[in-house]
Design a protein around this motif. Structure first.
Motif, PDB file in Angstrom:
ATOM      1  N   THR A  90       0.760  -1.007  -0.011  1.00  0.00           N
ATOM      2  CA  THR A  90       0.033  -0.079   0.057  1.00  0.00           C
ATOM      3  C   THR A  90       0.847   1.270   0.012  1.00  0.00           C
ATOM      4  OG1 THR A  90       0.038  -0.103   2.442  1.00  0.00           O
ATOM      5  CG2 THR A  90      -2.016  -1.125   1.363  1.00  0.00           C
ATOM      6  N   LEU A  91       1.835   1.082   0.330  1.00  0.00           N
ATOM      7  CA  LEU A  91       2.913   2.316   0.167  1.00  0.00           C
ATOM      8  C   LEU A  91       3.353   2.630  -1.076  1.00  0.00           C
ATOM      9  CD1 LEU A  91       4.666   4.154   2.137  1.00  0.00           C
ATOM     10  CD2 LEU A  91       6.526   2.521   2.000  1.00  0.00           C
ATOM     11  N   ASP A  92       3.459   1.588  -1.785  1.00  0.00           N
ATOM     12  CA  ASP A  92       3.607   1.831  -3.139  1.00  0.00           C
ATOM     13  C   ASP A  92       2.452   2.650  -3.719  1.00  0.00           C
ATOM     14  OD1 ASP A  92       5.122  -1.307  -4.587  1.00  0.00           O
ATOM     15  OD2 ASP A  92       5.674   0.380  -3.072  1.00  0.00           O
ATOM     16  N   LEU A  93       1.278   2.269  -3.447  1.00  0.00           N
ATOM     17  CA  LEU A  93       0.231   2.987  -3.971  1.00  0.00           C
ATOM     18  C   LEU A  93       0.074   4.456  -3.302  1.00  0.00           C
ATOM     19  CD1 LEU A  93      -2.847   2.803  -5.210  1.00  0.00           C
ATOM     20  CD2 LEU A  93      -3.724   2.061  -3.124  1.00  0.00           C
ATOM     21  N   LEU A  94       0.257   4.693  -2.299  1.00  0.00           N
ATOM     22  CA  LEU A  94       0.242   6.012  -1.579  1.00  0.00           C
ATOM     23  C   LEU A  94       1.272   6.839  -2.384  1.00  0.00           C
ATOM     24  CD1 LEU A  94       0.104   5.260   2.090  1.00  0.00           C
ATOM     25  CD2 LEU A  94      -1.710   6.183   0.672  1.00  0.00           C
ATOM     26  N   ILE A  95       2.766   6.291  -2.606  1.00  0.00           N
ATOM     27  CA  ILE A  95       3.498   7.052  -3.370  1.00  0.00           C
ATOM     28  C   ILE A  95       3.090   7.377  -4.622  1.00  0.00           C
ATOM     29  CG2 ILE A  95       6.140   7.142  -4.460  1.00  0.00           C
ATOM     30  CD1 ILE A  95       6.736   5.034  -1.984  1.00  0.00           C
ATOM     31  N   GLN A 116      12.893   2.624  -4.758  1.00  0.00           N
ATOM     32  CA  GLN A 116      13.805   1.977  -5.630  1.00  0.00           C
ATOM     33  C   GLN A 116      13.024   0.839  -6.436  1.00  0.00           C
ATOM     34  OE1 GLN A 116      16.724   0.501  -2.887  1.00  0.00           O
ATOM     35  NE2 GLN A 116      17.221   2.519  -2.404  1.00  0.00           N
ATOM     36  N   ARG A 117      12.065   0.329  -5.615  1.00  0.00           N
ATOM     37  CA  ARG A 117      11.119  -0.777  -6.279  1.00  0.00           C
ATOM     38  C   ARG A 117      10.347  -0.373  -7.406  1.00  0.00           C
ATOM     39  NH1 ARG A 117       9.288  -3.135  -1.662  1.00  0.00           N
ATOM     40  NH2 ARG A 117       7.686  -1.909  -1.731  1.00  0.00           N
ATOM     41  N   LEU A 118      10.035   0.999  -7.088  1.00  0.00           N
ATOM     42  CA  LEU A 118       8.972   1.578  -8.132  1.00  0.00           C
ATOM     43  C   LEU A 118       9.885   1.966  -9.104  1.00  0.00           C
ATOM     44  CD1 LEU A 118       6.500   3.695  -5.742  1.00  0.00           C
ATOM     45  CD2 LEU A 118       5.927   1.476  -7.081  1.00  0.00           C
ATOM     46  N   GLU A 119      10.921   2.438  -8.987  1.00  0.00           N
ATOM     47  CA  GLU A 119      11.801   3.074 -10.154  1.00  0.00           C
ATOM     48  C   GLU A 119      12.396   1.777 -11.141  1.00  0.00           C
ATOM     49  OE1 GLU A 119      15.174   5.247  -8.535  1.00  0.00           O
ATOM     50  OE2 GLU A 119      16.078   5.633 -10.525  1.00  0.00           O
ATOM     51  N   SER A 120      12.587   0.767 -10.128  1.00  0.00           N
ATOM     52  CA  SER A 120      13.121  -0.499 -11.119  1.00  0.00           C
ATOM     53  C   SER A 120      11.993  -0.816 -12.034  1.00  0.00           C
ATOM     54  CB  SER A 120      13.504  -1.565 -10.295  1.00  0.00           C
ATOM     55  OG  SER A 120      12.404  -2.263  -9.873  1.00  0.00           O
ATOM     56  N   ARG A 121      10.875  -0.738 -11.622  1.00  0.00           N
ATOM     57  CA  ARG A 121       9.660  -1.427 -12.479  1.00  0.00           C
ATOM     58  C   ARG A 121       9.153  -0.135 -13.372  1.00  0.00           C
ATOM     59  NH1 ARG A 121       6.036  -4.291  -7.995  1.00  0.00           N
ATOM     60  NH2 ARG A 121       7.709  -5.992  -7.743  1.00  0.00           N
ATOM     61  N   ARG A 122       9.953   1.031 -13.426  1.00  0.00           N
ATOM     62  CA  ARG A 122       9.753   1.994 -14.240  1.00  0.00           C
ATOM     63  C   ARG A 122       8.261   2.703 -14.473  1.00  0.00           C
ATOM     64  NH1 ARG A 122      14.280   1.784 -17.092  1.00  0.00           N
ATOM     65  NH2 ARG A 122      14.837  -0.405 -17.683  1.00  0.00           N
ATOM     66  N   LYS A 126      -0.920   4.147 -15.172  1.00  0.00           N
ATOM     67  CA  LYS A 126      -1.751   2.900 -15.412  1.00  0.00           C
ATOM     68  C   LYS A 126      -1.751   2.153 -14.089  1.00  0.00           C
ATOM     69  CE  LYS A 126      -1.125   2.363 -20.341  1.00  0.00           C
ATOM     70  NZ  LYS A 126      -0.224   1.854 -21.203  1.00  0.00           N
ATOM     71  N   GLN A 127      -0.725   1.982 -13.747  1.00  0.00           N
ATOM     72  CA  GLN A 127      -0.567   1.210 -12.478  1.00  0.00           C
ATOM     73  C   GLN A 127      -1.327   1.706 -11.255  1.00  0.00           C
ATOM     74  OE1 GLN A 127       0.684  -1.639 -12.342  1.00  0.00           O
ATOM     75  NE2 GLN A 127       0.663  -2.182 -10.079  1.00  0.00           N
ATOM     76  N   LEU A 128      -1.158   3.077 -11.117  1.00  0.00           N
ATOM     77  CA  LEU A 128      -1.947   3.625 -10.193  1.00  0.00           C
ATOM     78  C   LEU A 128      -3.551   3.340 -10.239  1.00  0.00           C
ATOM     79  CD1 LEU A 128      -2.243   5.686  -7.687  1.00  0.00           C
ATOM     80  CD2 LEU A 128      -2.150   7.600  -9.331  1.00  0.00           C
ATOM     81  N   VAL A 129      -3.803   3.495 -11.694  1.00  0.00           N
ATOM     82  CA  VAL A 129      -5.400   3.329 -11.742  1.00  0.00           C
ATOM     83  C   VAL A 129      -5.715   1.667 -11.263  1.00  0.00           C
ATOM     84  CG1 VAL A 129      -7.010   3.073 -13.448  1.00  0.00           C
ATOM     85  CG2 VAL A 129      -5.620   4.688 -13.590  1.00  0.00           C
ATOM     86  N   ARG A 130      -4.850   0.997 -11.451  1.00  0.00           N
ATOM     87  CA  ARG A 130      -5.223  -0.496 -11.364  1.00  0.00           C
ATOM     88  C   ARG A 130      -5.041  -0.664  -9.875  1.00  0.00           C
ATOM     89  NH1 ARG A 130      -2.060  -2.516 -16.042  1.00  0.00           N
ATOM     90  NH2 ARG A 130      -0.101  -2.103 -14.916  1.00  0.00           N
ATOM     91  N   GLU A 131      -3.929  -0.278  -9.133  1.00  0.00           N
ATOM     92  CA  GLU A 131      -4.040  -0.177  -7.794  1.00  0.00           C
ATOM     93  C   GLU A 131      -5.191   0.351  -7.144  1.00  0.00           C
ATOM     94  OE1 GLU A 131      -1.425  -1.701  -5.910  1.00  0.00           O
ATOM     95  OE2 GLU A 131      -0.710  -2.903  -7.757  1.00  0.00           O
ATOM     96  N   THR A 132      -5.240   1.271  -7.481  1.00  0.00           N
ATOM     97  CA  THR A 132      -6.536   2.067  -6.719  1.00  0.00           C
ATOM     98  C   THR A 132      -7.952   1.414  -7.052  1.00  0.00           C
ATOM     99  OG1 THR A 132      -5.709   4.095  -7.465  1.00  0.00           O
ATOM    100  CG2 THR A 132      -7.713   4.386  -6.455  1.00  0.00           C
TER     101      THR A 132
END
Lengths: 872, 115
Positions: B15-20, B58-64, B90-96
């Motif tokens: 969920t941290l990824d989502l928030l960022i 870093q994780r988000l950056e590696s996944r571009r 796109k990922q944000l939309v999916r995650e949300t």
């Protein structure tokens, strides 16, 4: 996931920036500088942890750790150059020797032959009717029937591999003797090989009426004709007869061995009655199996054909009853399997000893670093990481040993090729991909073995206890000493096995070399003469040549005797022939007697010191058809004239002509390693089956160094006939040397390995004892202070070395008793459990062990108790 | 996550990824700014240990999903700025969407008092 690797400095800069921004914000809220700093640090969390996590992210950790380990390992090894050099050299020795022998084994025994589908190629033999030779040579008449009737082979080719020609012609070059093979026209197609230039034989070439043709080998084409392609379709002179060169074979091709320099069609070269005979086994054959047919099936079919032929000629006792076969590669290299595998096993032992030595050195080294390792463990270094580091260090040593080992292996292989011209497929020996893989495997195996056996001292509890231990207690050191002694026991055991093997081979070789051939062997020179038919077609011409030559040679100063014989003792079988004894009752049909045939001049026996036990030698004046005398050997009398006087009796042989026995000669061996066989000698001036023999060996005895006579004798031959080439100019010692070459080589090599391993074991023992003395210096000091004498100290120290020595000796003897069984085929008149050898090896080992113990023991006796006790 | 204050909600991993990603929708921001934004927008309910943000970044950056480059902050300090990429959007939309479905489903189970 592969992303551009960010430098840690970049990340650190980001963290710094983050903290700076946070500090700014907090200062903006009214905090002081220090408060803001500590608040920012708190809300960030563990900076170091973040940096560590960044550093560890991704899969770079493994590579990074490896690089770090390699760097530290190299640094550590560079700091102890003595240890590093010793380990690398030891490993290089083991890895180099093993790789070299594996290369030979791979190239000679394991690599498939370079022909088309070599697995389908089969060497075919006859089984001799008396059962003594299951892989006997083949008679031409039998082969003809096989060719006609067999269905199991898609192709069968006949080969006569022991031919020699005098090659001359083409622009005044010196004539030379060349080894050649006669073959049926389809030999090359059976093997699936095409010539590099020109063409190979056709069926039309392979007939008596055809023009003479010859196919050259690449080697002789390069050497004698300078690789000039125009030699094809030109004529060369073989035995003074013109042959048209029709083709050149490729550079890698040899058949049946690498000494063959040219091939001629067999049906053109051989006389009709010889090639059609069914009882004269002068040829070899190779066949290609039909697809889907097994070797056993095809051979069984040939046996049936052979049996049918035998039953049609029941009166002829020399027609075989059955056929036999083996894969072509076995036929070519089968004799070398056991010796090569024995040598490979010996190098394996040497390698193992080398690894054990290095492991022992690593244990000692680990002891020196135990504090450092303990502190690292206390600071949180995992035992796994320490093991990895240890393994990396061993890998570095092993890689160094492998690199140096390749050079050693190369040198060994070159030496091997030069020292063993008798080995089949020697031209195929080279390092290939398999050898590279093997070498890499060895490097890794050595590293793993050395590091794992020495890593016992890295056990977790031991590491921390090193911090607590003072020098007075040595519980961990004890474990290390025991480990090193254990390694030493195995080393000594393997050394004993190698020493016993080497001892047995040496003894066997010595027995072989000193076997009595039955004649004089010192200062005897031999050379092969062969008279070409073109110039010496008449028997009388040959006789006069021989007589004239002998007279001239005997008149040379320092010549004590000279004679002519088919082949000298030790030079090989020659040939045999059937016979019957006129005065004895005829044998039942189907039973035959045969003996080895020799032709000799009357002076031969005296020249070579072969005693005439009864009767006299040939009459010099009886020649050609009038020569009707025969001399038989002692064992001939024992076997065929038991209890009677053979002089005056008659032998019926060679075209049913009758020969009178005029003398009995002492036995001679045809081969040094073979038992004596009955022999019959005919006069060389006699008309034998094919007339006066056109070739013979000249033997010359001198009272001093005979090699000085080589040139003068050859000059005399040149005077008689400038175009005649002599072959195989060798002294008798060289002849014996050639036939014992393999035994001598194996013995020498194994002895070298055994000596190396003995040195390694001695060094290992020395190392262990020095270690023991160093560890127990204080204890020794206490003992001396309490009244121990020098002898007691000596006993203590030497005992520490000799106990593993004795245990190792015991294990080694048991191992040797079990293993030397496998080399019994290499031993000549020696038992694999020869007690004298075992006793000698044991004594040698004990003496060497005592020697190696001497210096550390002396050092122990010199321990001054005051100094020792002061040491902490 | 912070162990100091048990009252603050602990964030599930992911969920941290989502928030960022959500935070970055308002424009590029540096690490410290993202941390602050999350804290502020959640009315201090969510306390993120700043240092623990970086593995997620870093994780988000590696996944571009986010891209980064060095820049200058509002008060002239050097900082590394992160921005949302197209893939990230796109990922944000999916995650949300996933998050909403998850929370709705949990909510339904929790408010269902009959069964």
């Amino acid at each position: 996931m592969f992303w551009q690797k960010r430098k840690p400095s970049d990340f650190n800069a980001e963290v710094e920036a983050h903290l700076a921004l946070e500090v700014e914000r907090l200062k903006g809220q009214g905090m002081s500088e220090e408060e803001a700093q500590s608040a920012a640090q708190r809300s960030f969390g563990n900076v170091t942890r973040a940096q560590e996590r960044f550093y560890e992210s991704g899969r770079w950790m493994l590579w990074d750790t490896l690089r770090q380990d390699i760097r530290y390992g190299l640094r550590g090894l560079a700091k102890s150059p003595g240890f590093t050099a010793a380990s690398i050299l030891t490993l290089a020795l083991g890895i180099g020797a093993t790789t070299a022998l594996f290369t030979v084994v791979r190239s000679v025994l394991l690599k498939p032959l370079p022909f088309k589908e070599p697995g389908r190629l089969v060497r075919v033999y006859e089984q001799s009717p008396d059962g003594k030779s299951p892989f006997n040579w083949i008679a031409g008449g039998v082969f003809a029937q096989w060719k006609k009737q067999s269905r199991g082979f898609s192709d069968l080719a006949l080969v006569a591999p022991w031919m020699q020609y005098s090659l001359s012609g083409a622009g005044g070059q010196l004539p030379e003797k060349v080894r050649a093979a006669e073959c049926s026209w389809n030999l090359f197609s059976t093997l699936g090989v095409k010539p590099a230039l020109g063409r190979s034989f056709s069926a039309a070439d392979d007939q008596l009426s055809a023009n003479a043709t010859v196919v050259l080998s690449w080697g002789i084409w390069q050497r004698r004709y300078g690789g000039d392609p125009s030699i094809v379709n030109q004529t060369i002179l073989l035995d003074a007869k013109p042959y048209a060169v029709i083709g050149i074979m490729p550079s890698w091709f040899t058949y049946p061995d690498s000494s063959i320099q040219l091939w001629t069609p067999v049906y053109h070269e051989e006389k009709t009655e010889e090639i059609q005979a069914i009882d004269s086994h002068d040829f070899t054959a190779v066949g290609r199996l039909q697809p889907g047919v097994t070797r056993e099936e095809a051979t069984a079919e040939l046996s049936v054909i052979t049996r049918r032929l035998h039953d049609q000629h029941l009166d002829n006792p020399f027609v075989s009853k059955a056929a036999n076969s083996r894969p072509l590669i076995d036929g070519m290299v089968g004799d070398f399997k056991t010796p090569l595998y024995v040598l490979l096993a010996a190098t394996g032992c040497l390698l193992l000893i080398a690894c054990l030595n290095v492991a022992s050195l690593l244990v000692a080294r680990g002891a020196a670093r135990r504090r450092e390792l303990a502190i690292r463990a206390a600071l949180g270094g995992s035992r796994w990481r320490l093991l990895c580091e240890h393994l990396t260090e061993s890998l570095l040593l092993s890689a160094g040993g492998g690199g140096a080992g390749i050079l050693l292996a190369n040198a060994l292989i070159q030496w091997f090729i030069a020292a063993r011209p008798d080995m089949s497929r020697i031209e195929a020996i080279r390092m290939d991909g398999w050898v590279a893989v093997f070498l890499l495997g060895l490097v890794f195996a050595c590293a793993f073995f050395a590091s794992l056996t020495s890593s016992v001292s890295l056990r977790g509890g031991e590491i921390l206890s090193s911090l607590q231990e003072s020098s007075r207690s040595h519980s961990a050191a004890n474990a290390r000493v025991r480990l090193r002694q254990g390694l030493l026991i195995i080393e000594v055991g393997l050394t004993v096995v190698l020493l016993v093997g080497a001892g047995l081979l040496l003894k066997s070789y010595e027995r072989l070399r000193t076997t009595d051939l039955g004649c004089v062997t010192r200062n005897v020179l031999t050379m092969r003469l062969s008279l070409p038919e073109a110039k010496y077609g008449q028997g009388a011409q040959r006789v006069s040549f021989y007589q004239g030559l002998l007279e001239r040679v005997r008149s040379l100063p320092s010549v004590q005797g000279a004679g002519l014989v088919r082949v000298v003792p030790g030079q090989g079988y020659g040939g045999d022939s059937g016979f019957a004894i006129a005065e004895h009752p005829p044998l039942p049909p189907g039973k035959g007697q045969n003996a080895i045939v020799r032709w000799a001049d009357p002076g031969y026996f005296k020249a070579l010191g072969i005693p005439l036990l009864r009767g006299k030698t040939f009459d010099e004046n009886q020649q050609l058809d009038q020569a009707r005398e025969v001399i038989i050997s002692e064992s001939f009398v024992r076997r065929f004239f038991p209890g009677e006087d053979p002089i005056g009796k008659h032998l019926l042989t060679i075209g049913h002509r009758s020969f009178e026995v005029v003398g009995v000669a002492g036995d001679t061996r045809f081969q040094i390693s073979e038992p004596v066989q009955p022999m019959m000698y005919f006069p060389v001036y006699a008309n034998l089956l094919t007339g006066v023999p056109p070739w013979a060996t000249l033997a010359v005895r001198s009272d001093h160094d005979v090699s000085s006579l080589a040139l003068p004798v050859q000059k005399i031959v040149q005077e008689f006939d400038p175009e005649l080439a002599v072959g195989d100019v060798l002294t008798m010692d060289q002849v014996i040397g050639k036939s014992t070459l393999d035994a001598g080589f194996d013995a020498t090599l194994l002895l070298a390995f055994a000596v190396f391993s003995l040195v390694l074991a001695a060094v290992g023992l020395f190392g262990v004892l020095s270690y023991v003395v160093a560890q127990r210096t204080i204890e020794i000091g206490i003992r001396v202070a309490l009244g121990a004498r020098k002898a007691d100290v000596l006993r203590l120290v030497v005992g520490q070395g000799m106990i593993p020595g004795f245990v190792g000796l015991g294990l080694g003897v048991i191992g040797a008793l079990g293993l030397t069984r496998f080399m019994s085929s290499l031993l000549y008149e020696i038992e694999p459990a020869d007690p004298a050898t075992f006793a000698l090896v044991s004594a040698l080992l004990i003496i060497v062990a005592l020697f190696a113990s001497y210096i550390p023991a002396r050092r122990a006796t010199k321990v001054d108790p005051m100094v020792a006790l002061r040491y902490e | 996550m912070s162990t100091q204050d048990q009252e603050r909600l602990e964030l599930l991993q992911g969920t941290l990824d989502l928030l960022i990603l959500r935070t970055l929708i308002f424009g590029p921001q540096h690490g410290q700014g993202i941390a602050r934004a999350i804290q502020q927008t959640s009315a201090d309910e969510l306390l993120v240990e700043h240092g623990a943000l970086y593995p997620a970044l870093q994780r988000l950056e590696s996944r571009r999903w986010i891209a980064a480059e060095w820049g200058v902050s509002t008060n002239n300090r050097k900082a590394r700025f992160y921005r949302l990429t197209k893939l990230g959007r796109k990922q944000l939309v999916r995650e949300t969407t996933k998050w909403n479905r998850l929370t709705q489903a949990i909510g339904r189970v929790l408010t269902n008092s009959e069964s």
